[in-house]
Motif scaffolding. Structure first.
Motif, PDB file in Angstrom:
ATOM      1  N   GLY A  23      -0.828   9.997   0.025  1.00 41.03           N
ATOM      2  CA  GLY A  23       0.289   9.216  -0.166  1.00 41.03           C
ATOM      3  C   GLY A  23       1.038   9.345  -1.445  1.00 41.03           C
ATOM      4  O   GLY A  23       1.111  10.469  -1.858  1.00 41.03           O
ATOM      5  N   THR A  24       1.755   8.270  -1.815  1.00 36.16           N
ATOM      6  CA  THR A  24       2.523   8.456  -2.951  1.00 36.16           C
ATOM      7  C   THR A  24       2.027   7.494  -4.002  1.00 36.16           C
ATOM      8  O   THR A  24       1.277   6.364  -3.861  1.00 36.16           O
ATOM      9  CB  THR A  24       3.706   7.763  -2.518  1.00 36.16           C
ATOM     10  N   LEU A  46      -1.862  14.715  -8.748  1.00 37.32           N
ATOM     11  CA  LEU A  46      -0.370  14.406  -8.467  1.00 37.32           C
ATOM     12  C   LEU A  46       0.249  15.776  -8.144  1.00 37.32           C
ATOM     13  O   LEU A  46       0.311  16.684  -8.873  1.00 37.32           O
ATOM     14  CB  LEU A  46      -0.016  13.788  -9.496  1.00 37.32           C
ATOM     15  N   SER A  47       0.857  15.845  -7.032  1.00 36.65           N
ATOM     16  CA  SER A  47       1.934  16.813  -6.760  1.00 36.65           C
ATOM     17  C   SER A  47       3.132  16.760  -6.975  1.00 36.65           C
ATOM     18  O   SER A  47       4.062  15.688  -6.594  1.00 36.65           O
ATOM     19  CB  SER A  47       1.631  17.306  -5.589  1.00 36.65           C
ATOM     20  N   LEU A  48       4.082  17.602  -7.925  1.00 41.61           N
ATOM     21  CA  LEU A  48       5.448  17.417  -8.024  1.00 41.61           C
ATOM     22  C   LEU A  48       6.208  18.568  -7.044  1.00 41.61           C
ATOM     23  O   LEU A  48       7.348  18.494  -7.256  1.00 41.61           O
ATOM     24  CB  LEU A  48       5.745  17.741  -9.454  1.00 41.61           C
ATOM     25  N   ARG A  49       5.637  19.138  -6.235  1.00 40.13           N
ATOM     26  CA  ARG A  49       6.491  20.221  -5.249  1.00 40.13           C
ATOM     27  C   ARG A  49       7.628  19.562  -4.778  1.00 40.13           C
ATOM     28  O   ARG A  49       8.556  20.150  -4.612  1.00 40.13           O
ATOM     29  CB  ARG A  49       5.319  20.678  -4.393  1.00 40.13           C
ATOM     30  N   PRO A  88       0.806  -1.146   0.131  1.00 39.76           N
ATOM     31  CA  PRO A  88       0.024   0.075  -0.060  1.00 39.76           C
ATOM     32  C   PRO A  88       0.901   1.232  -0.016  1.00 39.76           C
ATOM     33  O   PRO A  88       1.833   1.380   0.684  1.00 39.76           O
ATOM     34  CB  PRO A  88      -0.722  -0.057   1.325  1.00 39.76           C
ATOM     35  N   THR A  89       0.422   2.032  -0.459  1.00 36.48           N
ATOM     36  CA  THR A  89       0.983   3.413  -0.655  1.00 36.48           C
ATOM     37  C   THR A  89       0.152   4.616  -0.570  1.00 36.48           C
ATOM     38  O   THR A  89       0.439   5.727  -0.570  1.00 36.48           O
ATOM     39  CB  THR A  89       1.719   3.803  -2.180  1.00 36.48           C
ATOM     40  N   PHE A 134       9.495   7.753 -11.239  1.00 36.78           N
ATOM     41  CA  PHE A 134       9.187   8.729 -10.153  1.00 36.78           C
ATOM     42  C   PHE A 134       7.994   8.585  -9.338  1.00 36.78           C
ATOM     43  O   PHE A 134       7.168   7.690  -9.788  1.00 36.78           O
ATOM     44  CB  PHE A 134       8.846  10.052 -11.110  1.00 36.78           C
ATOM     45  N   HIS A 135       7.928   9.151  -8.265  1.00 39.56           N
ATOM     46  CA  HIS A 135       7.000   9.087  -7.251  1.00 39.56           C
ATOM     47  C   HIS A 135       6.270  10.285  -6.621  1.00 39.56           C
ATOM     48  O   HIS A 135       6.703  10.608  -5.596  1.00 39.56           O
ATOM     49  CB  HIS A 135       7.498   8.298  -6.124  1.00 39.56           C
ATOM     50  N   PRO A 136       5.475  10.843  -7.406  1.00 44.50           N
ATOM     51  CA  PRO A 136       5.008  12.144  -7.071  1.00 44.50           C
ATOM     52  C   PRO A 136       3.789  11.879  -5.839  1.00 44.50           C
ATOM     53  O   PRO A 136       3.421  10.706  -5.565  1.00 44.50           O
ATOM     54  CB  PRO A 136       4.101  12.395  -8.340  1.00 44.50           C
TER      55      PRO A 136
END
Length: 219
Positions: free
Chosen positions: A128-129, A183-186, A116-117, A162-164
């Motif tokens: 989460g991720t 999805l957030s890339l901050r 689970p993520t 990649f894990h946004p």
């Protein structure tokens, strides 16, 4: 079996029960926990109110002849164990798989996850991720101005996904359940050494999947 043997057998059984005993924590509770609660394997973050169940199933987004589907699966009592960083805890959460279609043609299907993520703390937002399997890093090196001994050191290896960060908000739970997917890339494109700064991605979308979309649950 004599009395002494029976006594020691019972004693060892009692010790085993104590060692394996776990404190069940309501995943939605705000009760403070010891700072090292997730280091000793004695705590289980449980979805006591079954909030995760509202997200389980397949959800889809359709844009013209393109379709994007995500399937969420509830994972119960997953053992999150990373001894190198002192993580040892059990938890309930959501694992996902996504698929991309063009018409009825399946273009891509991500791996089926067993870990689970994503989790929810109040039943309306899943956080989460996520993993963007269609976007992988290439070799990235520290720039030469850093100086020895770090100059030219490899920052990331090719093939790493990649894990946004991911936020999924339940916006409708009626006859047509819907969720908002973001999805957030901050945390990934801010600061030094971001894999997105690699010149090979110039002019390309930063994600290989749709973002900021509304998905409807598939009956």
């Amino acid at each position: 079996m004599n009395k002494l043997t029976i006594f020691f057998t019972a004693l060892l059984s009692s010790i085993a029960v104590i060692i394996n005993a776990q404190t069940v924590v309501d995943i939605s509770s705000s009760t403070p926990l010891p700072p090292d609660y997730n280091e000793n394997g004695l705590y289980y973050e449980k979805d006591i109110h079954n909030y995760l169940d509202d997200f389980v199933g397949t959800w889809e987004y359709i844009n013209g002849n393109e379709k994007f589907q995500i399937t969420f699966t509830k994972i119960i009592k997953y053992h999150l164990y990373y001894p190198d960083i002192k993580i040892n805890v059990y938890e309930d959460g959501i694992a996902f798989q996504y698929k991309k279609y063009k018409g009825n043609l399946l273009l891509y299907s991500s791996p089926v996850m067993s870990k689970p993520t994503l989790k929810t703390y109040h039943g309306t937002i899943l956080e989460g991720t996520f993993i963007d399997y269609g976007r992988v890093t290439k070799e990235v090196k520290w720039p030469p101005y850093v100086g020895p001994p770090m100059a030219g050191t490899i920052y990331r290896q090719g093939g790493e996904y990649f894990h946004p960060s991911c936020t999924i908000e339940k916006i409708s739970s009626g006859s047509v359940p819907q969720i908002k997917f973001h999805l957030s890339l901050r945390g990934m494109n801010a600061g030094f050494g971001s894999p997105y700064d690699n010149p090979i991605y110039a002019g390309q979308p930063r994600l290989s999947i749709p973002n900021d979309i509304i998905l409807t649950k598939v009956p």
